[in-house]
Write an enzyme that holds these catalytic residues in place. Structure first.
Site, PDB file in Angstrom:
ATOM      1  N   HIS A 147     -38.277  48.928  71.695  1.00 48.64           N
ATOM      2  CA  HIS A 147     -37.931  47.956  71.068  1.00 48.64           C
ATOM      3  C   HIS A 147     -37.419  46.842  71.806  1.00 48.64           C
ATOM      4  CE1 HIS A 147     -33.948  50.146  71.557  1.00 48.64           C
ATOM      5  NE2 HIS A 147     -33.509  48.919  71.624  1.00 48.64           N
ATOM      6  N   ASP A 178     -39.718  55.358  71.638  1.00 44.79           N
ATOM      7  CA  ASP A 178     -38.925  54.105  71.918  1.00 44.79           C
ATOM      8  C   ASP A 178     -38.903  53.934  73.677  1.00 44.79           C
ATOM      9  OD1 ASP A 178     -37.557  51.816  71.490  1.00 44.79           O
ATOM     10  OD2 ASP A 178     -35.771  52.938  70.643  1.00 44.79           O
ATOM     11  N   SER A 256     -29.907  48.757  76.144  1.00 45.06           N
ATOM     12  CA  SER A 256     -31.064  49.453  75.655  1.00 45.06           C
ATOM     13  C   SER A 256     -32.029  49.542  77.110  1.00 45.06           C
ATOM     14  CB  SER A 256     -31.635  48.775  75.013  1.00 45.06           C
ATOM     15  OG  SER A 256     -31.479  48.855  73.592  1.00 45.06           O
TER      16      SER A 256
END
Length: 566
Positions: A147, A178, A256
């Site tokens: 993402h 992911d 992230s």
């Protein structure tokens, strides 16, 4: 007095022009003039007694971009800036000290995103920028979250302590897990950096240290916690369920793709999402090494990411003794009952509803669907399936009519009628006489109805999203997205997001077949059968002639997307 006609199909809650960027909830300017955008918050789902998935209001699982915020008793690191970097020598936990030599392999990832506009599929949205974290592994590669680079137009990476951003190339994006893999062509980037080594799956209460670049600053951040849970988790970005680690530290925007280290300085996971709720604090999630290793080996084996296979069945627990007896199960039998089988799955050729799955690849399945994991732990048997690769075979033992059978089944990826994503491709569309036809996907529903699409979208679309199965690999759910008002479509203006069932009495299989049938039609009328017994009839010659003027009026470059022209 006659009652007004009921309007079929529910209108979107938000107009496309007013729809906020689905992948960006916060925009903040940092020191280097880079815009930091957080990723879409998505709700967790649960299954009620009827098997329906419902959004829990108890909390929201959010894709982070993220930094770990420790609890007060764990905030033992003194952050003092020396020469533009935090001083990480004054650290209480011993594990953090062992991580320090590996921190040079942690990089900051800058990405410019240009997302498709699913409500107006011939356009793209305004570009925006985000920053996240990543880390260097062997083979001149960098790992980060999928993402973090979704719908990318440009990706750059910057090493710790460097003032140079290097252009990166995206090698593979694993939406389900992911994870994304990058590389940098500039040799200078790889000088003086040692790649990280992966460690084993940690145990409960093992210490973990997460390193990354959180929002609110440009320098590296180090935080620590412990593993509080290991189980099959819902991966928000890919709408899948894979093995995951829960840690007792919150994960926030900026981190992230940042690595999680054990006390040996080995990477044991990637930070990727967190639980946001007023009654929950310091709950973050980490992608563990088995999932990371699967992604890397899949890429090395196939030259691209092929995905995680599934066993295409819906199953029921067999904990009730009367139910087990009625299915011919003895005291020596344990397993789960097959409710439905995906028609597109290879196992549909050998398995049948009401078969009892006794074991998968020699591992016995319990009546609650779990298998032994580690000492004192059990886990859902889908974990065994996720360890396989697309195209692998697995030995499945089943009980049918009180007799056992074994089948070697070739595993494949999941084919959803309403897909959770479209692999980064632009959305498909077809326009005739102002009618905009498109294929339904989760990003489309989110674009039309916002993040609460699972409440606001039409019931029939949601029912198909949750329960319908694709009969063929190329089947799509085609709808009239909207009607661009013109003289030729007077009276049809209120049709919104209504499924198209047939054209001139021929079933509509997918958007491409519909476009082909309409374009080649030589009959006098174009007749579309919609849901709720509604029909649309247009004169063929007039409809095709009016289409050109409608496209010109709305500045639409083509009546169909490029993928439908071939």
């Amino acid at each position: 007095m006659d009652k007004p006609a009921r309007k079929r199909g529910r209108k979107p809650k938000h107009t496309p022009d007013a729809q906020p960027n689905p992948n960006s909830t916060t925009i903040t300017t940092v020191a280097d003039d880079t815009v930091v955008a957080s990723i879409t918050t998505a709700d967790t789902t649960t299954t009620d007694r009827r098997g329906s998935k419902r959004r829990r209001k108890t909390g929201k699982v959010k894709n982070d971009d993220a930094v770990i915020v420790t609890s007060p008793e764990r905030r033992a690191v003194r952050h003092s800036e020396q020469n533009g970097e935090y001083d990480v020598t004054a650290v209480v936990p011993e594990s953090v000290g062992k991580v320090v030599p590996s921190m040079d392999a942690v990089v900051k990832v800058f990405c410019v995103h240009t997302e498709p506009n699913f409500s107006l599929p011939w356009q793209r949205k305004r570009q925006y920028s985000s920053s996240s974290s990543g880390f260097i592994i062997g083979g001149r590669r960098v790992l980060t979250n999928a993402h973090s680079v979704e719908h990318h137009t440009q990706v750059k990476v910057k090493k710790r302590g460097s003032d140079t951003k290097y252009l990166a190339t995206v090698l593979a994006i694993g939406t389900e897990c992911d994870i994304a893999m990058l590389t940098v062509n500039d040799d200078e980037f790889w000088e003086g950096v040692s790649p990280l080594e992966f460690g084993d799956l940690p145990a409960l209460q093992d210490a973990v240290t997460v390193v990354g670049y959180p929002i609110g600053g440009d320098t590296i951040s180090v935080t620590s916690g412990v593993v509080s849970r290991i189980e099959i988790l819902s991966y928000v970005h890919g709408s899948t369920e894979l093995l995951g680690l829960q840690i007792d530290a919150a994960i926030n925007s900026g981190n992230s793709g940042g690595p999680a280290f054990n006390d040996k300085g080995e990477c044991v996971g990637i930070a990727f999402q967190s639980l946001k709720h007023e009654d929950a604090e310091n709950i973050g999630y980490v992608i563990p090494t088995p999932v990371i290793t699967h992604f890397i080996r899949d890429y090395e084996k196939n030259g691209e990411y092929t995905g995680f296979p599934i066993l295409g069945v819906e199953w029921q627990k067999m904990e009730n003794p009367d139910l087990r007896m009625s299915m011919g199960m003895g005291n020596e039998h344990k397993g789960v009952r097959i409710k439905r089988i995906e028609p597109t799955a290879p196992e549909s050729n050998v398995l049948s509803p009401s078969d009892i799955i006794l074991s998968f690849d020699g591992v016995n399945v319990a009546n609650d669907g779990t298998v032994p994991f580690r000492h004192g732990e059990r886990i859902g048997f889908s974990y065994l399936v996720s360890q396989k690769y697309t195209g692998d075979k697995a030995l499945v033992k089943i009980l049918r009519n009180s007799k056992t059978h074994e089948f070697n089944i070739k595993l494949a990826t999941h084919k959803r009628l309403i897909p959770a994503h479209i692999g980064g491709k632009p959305p498909s569309y077809y326009i005739i006489a102002g009618f905009v036809f498109t294929a339904v996907s989760v990003p489309y529903l989110r674009s039309e109805y916002g993040k609460d699409y699972d409440f606001d979208a039409p019931v029939k679309l949601l029912d198909k999203h949750l329960h319908a199965m694709a009969e063929t690999v190329d089947e799509q759910l085609v709808v009239v997205s909207q009607v661009l008002v013109a003289d030729i479509n007077i009276g049809y203006e209120e049709i919104v997001n209504t499924q198209v069932l047939a054209f001139n009495n021929k079933p509509v299989k997918n958007l491409k077949s519909l476009a082909a049938m309409v374009e080649s039609c030589t009959e006098e009328f174009l007749k579309f059968d919609l849901e709720y017994e509604q029909i649309v009839v247009l004169r063929t010659k007039m409809a095709k002639k009016a289409t050109r003027d409608i496209l010109l009026t709305h500045c639409i470059p083509s009546a169909m997307s490029d993928d439908l022209k071939s």
